[in-house]
Write an enzyme that holds these catalytic residues in place. Structure first.
Site, mmCIF file in Angstrom:
data_model
loop_
_atom_site.group_PDB
_atom_site.id
_atom_site.type_symbol
_atom_site.label_atom_id
_atom_site.label_comp_id
_atom_site.label_asym_id
_atom_site.label_seq_id
_atom_site.Cartn_x
_atom_site.Cartn_y
_atom_site.Cartn_z
ATOM 1 N N SER A 38 0.822 -1.199 0.000
ATOM 2 C CA SER A 38 0.000 0.000 0.000
ATOM 3 C C SER A 38 0.864 1.261 0.000
ATOM 4 C CB SER A 38 -0.964 -0.035 1.194
ATOM 5 O OG SER A 38 -1.999 0.900 1.031
ATOM 6 N N ASP A 182 -6.041 -3.378 -2.745
ATOM 7 C CA ASP A 182 -4.929 -3.057 -1.837
ATOM 8 C C ASP A 182 -4.238 -4.315 -1.310
ATOM 9 O OD1 ASP A 182 -3.471 -2.267 0.603
ATOM 10 O OD2 ASP A 182 -4.539 -0.367 0.409
#
Length: 301
Positions: A38, A182
Site C-alpha cells: 500500500s 490493496d
C-alpha cells in the site's frame, strides 16, 4: 542480503519516509530488496533510487485531491477529533455510474506516473536492486508480489497504484480477468516474503504502535463503522504478519530490526493532511535517530 520492508498505513507513510531517510542517508544502509504494501509501495521505488528528497516533497505536499478524483467522504472535526462522514452525493453518483466502489482514485495513478519517470524506472530496473509491491487478487483469493524486473513502465506503475487502492473507498482494478485491490487486505508487513527472497537482514517499518494504545471513537454512521471494521481487520493481519515474520526469521537465521510508530499518529489514515504529514516525516526521522543513537548505560560509565 539486506531488505527494507514498509507496511501499509495510508497517510502514515510519511512517518515511514522519515525512518527510511535516516537509514539510507545517516546509517548508509545499502538495500538489495525493497518491498512495500500500500503506502509502502509508493515509497520503495524512490528509496531504491536513493532520491529521498523527491518522495519527501510528494508526501509532505499531497492532499486528498491528489489521491481521489471522486472522494466518498468528508472530514469533520468534533471536540478536537477528526471524524469522517459520507459524501452522499459522490457515493450516489458512483453507484449510478455502475462503479463497484464508493469512490475512485484515478488521481493517484496519475500522481504515480508524474512522480516516477520512465528514465527513473529504467535506471532502477537495470540496477541490482529489486523493488517489489504487494497486491490482493480478489478473484483468485490470493496475494501476489509484483517485481519491477517483470514489467514495463506502464504495467509497474499500475501495480503500484493497485497496491494502494483501499477498496471499497478507492478504485477496484480489473486486470487479466481478475479483480485486484490493496495489498494490505492480504499482508500488511511482508517480512516473510522478504526472507523467502533471500534477505538475511530486514529493517521493517511498521506504521502502528508496538503495543495497542488505541480506543476508537464510537461509530457515528455506516461509513465510520465500515472504516473501523476494516481498521480492526488490518490490525489483526498486521499482528499475524509480524508473528509469522519472526518465526520464519528464527528458522532462517535472519535478523529483523523493527521500527514502530512511538505514538498513535491518526485514527483515519485516508485523510491526507499536508501539515500533519510533514510533521510525521520529521517524527520518523527523529525516532529512527533516537533508536539508533541512544547511548546505552554501559557506554556512559
Amino acid at each position: 542480503m539486506r531488505a527494507l520492508v514498509i507496511s501499509g498505513g495510508g497517510s502514515k507513510g510519511a512517518f515511514a519516509g522519515g525512518v527510511a531517510q535516516y537509514l539510507i542517508e545517516n546509517k548508509k544502509h545499502k538495500y538489495d530488496l525493497f518491498i512495500g504494501t500500500s503506502t509502502g509501495s509508493l515509497l520503495v521505488s524512490h528509496l531504491g533510487l536513493n532520491r529521498v528528497d523527491k518522495i519527501k516533497h510528494v508526501y509532505t505536499n499531497v492532499n486528498n485531491d491528489a489521491i481521489f478524483d471522486s472522494c466518498p467522504f468528508i472530514t469533520k472535526r468534533k471536540k478536537g477529533v477528526e471524524t469522517i462522514a459520507i459524501n452522499h452525493f459522490v457515493v450516489l453518483l458512483n453507484l449510478l455510474k455502475g462503479n463497484k466502489t464508493f469512490g475512485t482514485s484515478l488521481n493517484l495513478k496519475q500522481l504515480i506516473k508524474r512522480t516516477l519517470t520512465k528514465a527513473e524506472f529504467v535506471l532502477l530496473r537495470e540496477s541490482h536492486t529489486d523493488i517489489v509491491v504487494t497486491v490482493s487478487n480478489l478473484s483468485l483469493n490470493q496475494l501476489e508480489y509484483k517485481s519491477i524486473k517483470d514489467f514495463d513502465y506502464e504495467e509497474f506503475c499500475e501495480w503500484i497504484w493497485v497496491s494502494c487502492n483501499y477498496t471499497p473507498f478507492m478504485s477496484l482494478v480489473k486486470k487479466n480477468g481478475c479483480e485486484y485491490a490493496d495489498g494490505g487486505l492480504g499482508v500488511m508487513v511482508p517480512i516473510e516474503e522478504a526472507i523467502k527472497r533471500g534477505a538475511t537482514s530486514v529493517d521493517a517499518i511498521v506504521l502502528q504502535t508496538e503495543v495497542s494504545q488505541l480506543n476508537r471513537m464510537p461509530s457515528t454512521n455506516a461509513f465510520s463503522l465500515l472504516t473501523n471494521m476494516f481498521a480492526f481487520m488490518l490490525d489483526r493481519i498486521e499482528s499475524q504478519n509480524i508473528k509469522i515474520g519472526k518465526f520464519v526469521a528464527s528458522n532462517q537465521n535472519a535478523i529483523i530490526n523493527f521500527y514502530y510508530t512511538p505514538t498513535v499518529l491518526t485514527t483515519n489514515s485516508l485523510v491526507f493532511d499536508k501539515v500533519k504529514m510533514t510533521k510525521w516525516w520529521e517524527s520518523g526521522l527523529n525516532y529512527a535517530k533516537f533508536k539508533n543513537e541512544e547511548v546505552s548505560p554501559l557506554e556512559t560509565e
